[in-house]
Design a protein around this motif. Sequence first.
Motif, PDB file in Angstrom:
ATOM      1  N   GLY A  43      42.269  18.557  78.230  1.00  0.00           N
ATOM      2  CA  GLY A  43      42.215  20.004  78.102  1.00  0.00           C
ATOM      3  C   GLY A  43      40.834  20.470  77.669  1.00  0.00           C
ATOM      4  O   GLY A  43      39.873  19.703  77.637  1.00  0.00           O
ATOM      5  N   PHE A  44      40.758  21.751  77.300  1.00  0.00           N
ATOM      6  CA  PHE A  44      39.458  22.328  76.975  1.00  0.00           C
ATOM      7  C   PHE A  44      39.420  22.932  75.566  1.00  0.00           C
ATOM      8  O   PHE A  44      38.459  23.595  75.206  1.00  0.00           O
ATOM      9  CB  PHE A  44      39.102  23.404  78.010  1.00  0.00           C
ATOM     10  CG  PHE A  44      39.190  22.902  79.433  1.00  0.00           C
ATOM     11  CD1 PHE A  44      38.270  21.997  79.917  1.00  0.00           C
ATOM     12  CD2 PHE A  44      40.218  23.321  80.266  1.00  0.00           C
ATOM     13  CE1 PHE A  44      38.356  21.522  81.214  1.00  0.00           C
ATOM     14  CE2 PHE A  44      40.316  22.856  81.565  1.00  0.00           C
ATOM     15  CZ  PHE A  44      39.382  21.954  82.045  1.00  0.00           C
ATOM     16  N   SER A  45      40.464  22.696  74.776  1.00  0.00           N
ATOM     17  CA  SER A  45      40.527  23.291  73.433  1.00  0.00           C
ATOM     18  C   SER A  45      39.371  22.839  72.562  1.00  0.00           C
ATOM     19  O   SER A  45      38.753  23.652  71.854  1.00  0.00           O
ATOM     20  CB  SER A  45      41.854  22.922  72.760  1.00  0.00           C
ATOM     21  OG  SER A  45      42.947  23.431  73.466  1.00  0.00           O
ATOM     22  N   GLY A 203      33.333  36.303  74.795  1.00  0.00           N
ATOM     23  CA  GLY A 203      34.362  36.610  75.778  1.00  0.00           C
ATOM     24  C   GLY A 203      35.187  35.390  76.143  1.00  0.00           C
ATOM     25  O   GLY A 203      36.418  35.452  76.226  1.00  0.00           O
ATOM     26  N   GLY A 204      34.498  34.246  76.343  1.00  0.00           N
ATOM     27  CA  GLY A 204      35.205  33.008  76.660  1.00  0.00           C
ATOM     28  C   GLY A 204      36.120  32.565  75.542  1.00  0.00           C
ATOM     29  O   GLY A 204      37.235  32.081  75.780  1.00  0.00           O
ATOM     30  N   THR A 205      35.655  32.737  74.303  1.00  0.00           N
ATOM     31  CA  THR A 205      36.462  32.351  73.141  1.00  0.00           C
ATOM     32  C   THR A 205      37.716  33.211  73.025  1.00  0.00           C
ATOM     33  O   THR A 205      38.820  32.703  72.813  1.00  0.00           O
ATOM     34  CB  THR A 205      35.633  32.474  71.847  1.00  0.00           C
ATOM     35  OG1 THR A 205      34.496  31.610  71.927  1.00  0.00           O
ATOM     36  CG2 THR A 205      36.471  32.082  70.635  1.00  0.00           C
ATOM     37  N   ASP A 211      44.961  29.302  74.780  1.00  0.00           N
ATOM     38  CA  ASP A 211      44.874  27.903  75.213  1.00  0.00           C
ATOM     39  C   ASP A 211      44.723  26.970  74.023  1.00  0.00           C
ATOM     40  O   ASP A 211      45.298  25.880  73.979  1.00  0.00           O
ATOM     41  CB  ASP A 211      43.686  27.708  76.165  1.00  0.00           C
ATOM     42  CG  ASP A 211      43.876  28.435  77.484  1.00  0.00           C
ATOM     43  OD1 ASP A 211      45.037  28.652  77.859  1.00  0.00           O
ATOM     44  OD2 ASP A 211      42.873  28.776  78.126  1.00  0.00           O
ATOM     45  N   ILE A 212      43.923  27.403  73.043  1.00  0.00           N
ATOM     46  CA  ILE A 212      43.689  26.577  71.849  1.00  0.00           C
ATOM     47  C   ILE A 212      44.984  26.411  71.055  1.00  0.00           C
ATOM     48  O   ILE A 212      45.357  25.296  70.664  1.00  0.00           O
ATOM     49  CB  ILE A 212      42.591  27.209  70.963  1.00  0.00           C
ATOM     50  CG1 ILE A 212      41.242  27.194  71.703  1.00  0.00           C
ATOM     51  CG2 ILE A 212      42.480  26.457  69.632  1.00  0.00           C
ATOM     52  CD1 ILE A 212      40.136  27.938  70.986  1.00  0.00           C
ATOM     53  N   PRO A 216      49.033  20.994  72.914  1.00  0.00           N
ATOM     54  CA  PRO A 216      50.125  20.182  72.348  1.00  0.00           C
ATOM     55  C   PRO A 216      49.655  19.179  71.297  1.00  0.00           C
ATOM     56  O   PRO A 216      50.460  18.707  70.496  1.00  0.00           O
ATOM     57  CB  PRO A 216      50.705  19.465  73.568  1.00  0.00           C
ATOM     58  CG  PRO A 216      49.608  19.478  74.580  1.00  0.00           C
ATOM     59  CD  PRO A 216      48.869  20.752  74.353  1.00  0.00           C
ATOM     60  N   ARG A 217      48.352  18.873  71.274  1.00  0.00           N
ATOM     61  CA  ARG A 217      47.830  17.892  70.316  1.00  0.00           C
ATOM     62  C   ARG A 217      47.136  18.555  69.130  1.00  0.00           C
ATOM     63  O   ARG A 217      46.531  17.859  68.305  1.00  0.00           O
ATOM     64  CB  ARG A 217      46.854  16.945  71.015  1.00  0.00           C
ATOM     65  CG  ARG A 217      47.458  16.162  72.179  1.00  0.00           C
ATOM     66  CD  ARG A 217      46.483  15.114  72.681  1.00  0.00           C
ATOM     67  NE  ARG A 217      46.262  14.081  71.694  1.00  0.00           N
ATOM     68  CZ  ARG A 217      45.266  13.187  71.762  1.00  0.00           C
ATOM     69  NH1 ARG A 217      44.419  13.226  72.765  1.00  0.00           N
ATOM     70  NH2 ARG A 217      45.128  12.274  70.834  1.00  0.00           N
ATOM     71  N   LEU A 218      47.207  19.873  69.039  1.00  0.00           N
ATOM     72  CA  LEU A 218      46.494  20.581  67.982  1.00  0.00           C
ATOM     73  C   LEU A 218      46.957  20.152  66.598  1.00  0.00           C
ATOM     74  O   LEU A 218      46.141  19.974  65.686  1.00  0.00           O
ATOM     75  CB  LEU A 218      46.663  22.096  68.150  1.00  0.00           C
ATOM     76  CG  LEU A 218      45.869  22.971  67.175  1.00  0.00           C
ATOM     77  CD1 LEU A 218      44.375  22.716  67.316  1.00  0.00           C
ATOM     78  CD2 LEU A 218      46.175  24.448  67.411  1.00  0.00           C
TER      79      LEU A 218
END
Length: 270
Positions: A43-45, A203-205, A211-212, A216-218
């Motif tokens: 992912g991209f988190s 803006g991206g944040t 998404d962050i 699922p692994r956060l």
Amino acid sequence: MDFLMLIKYILLGLLQGLTEPIPVSSSGHLVLAQHFLGLNIEGFSFELLMNAGSLIAVLLVYKNDIFRLAVNGLSYVTSKNEKGKADFRFIIYLIIATIPAGVIGVLFDDEISAFFKDGVRITAVTLLITGLALFLIRNLRGRKNDGEIRLRDAVIIGLSQMVALVPGISRSGATIVPAMALGLKSETALRFSFLLYIPVSLGGTILSITDIFHDPRLGELFLPYLFAFIASIIATYFSLRWFMNIMAKGNLVYFSIYCFVIGIAVLIFA
């Protein structure tokens, strides 16, 4: 999560922070570091959090410029104060330069990131391209100050920033190189580049917050993410301060050499 894994994530945060301001591509270095550290971050988190950390540091470094632009720009809009005209125009040009990368980033960022996620050799090649671009402008000494930037300059710099969506192409390099080629002073090119970084990164944040939090692994990786996030803030702050001195002295050729060395080494050993 063992201690060694925590250290690896902190190293990634430090690497992101150290390389974000300088023209050697932070995204490319993260791709290479994950490869050589044996990490496979899905992912991209994580990348989004590191960029958010760098954004906080850039806001701290340029807080006075942001405040001045906001006050003078508002003064010109509300009372047509001529003293604020140059800063108002500077803000407009920042907005214009933000549009190309902002649009492409919103529409295709996931696809671009996914395509290059494991592209170690592609990253090496793009680092070589970055090195070549820096080498070509190594001796340029522009004359344009903040108030002398024109619409054409903003459009060209904004279009150039789109190229930095590819890992290995430095965002700061992709904006500083054309800015200096267009005749901007090194200090002006650097300031425009990093004030331009703020709306794109912010803006991206904002768009990626969900998404962050849905990663699922956060929960499992909360501590490594947190330490890496803090590391990216600290490293970006000091790296940017250092790079400002480098730009004032005109020593960009050293970053060109670095990109060549890393790019060639990765092509040989990866």
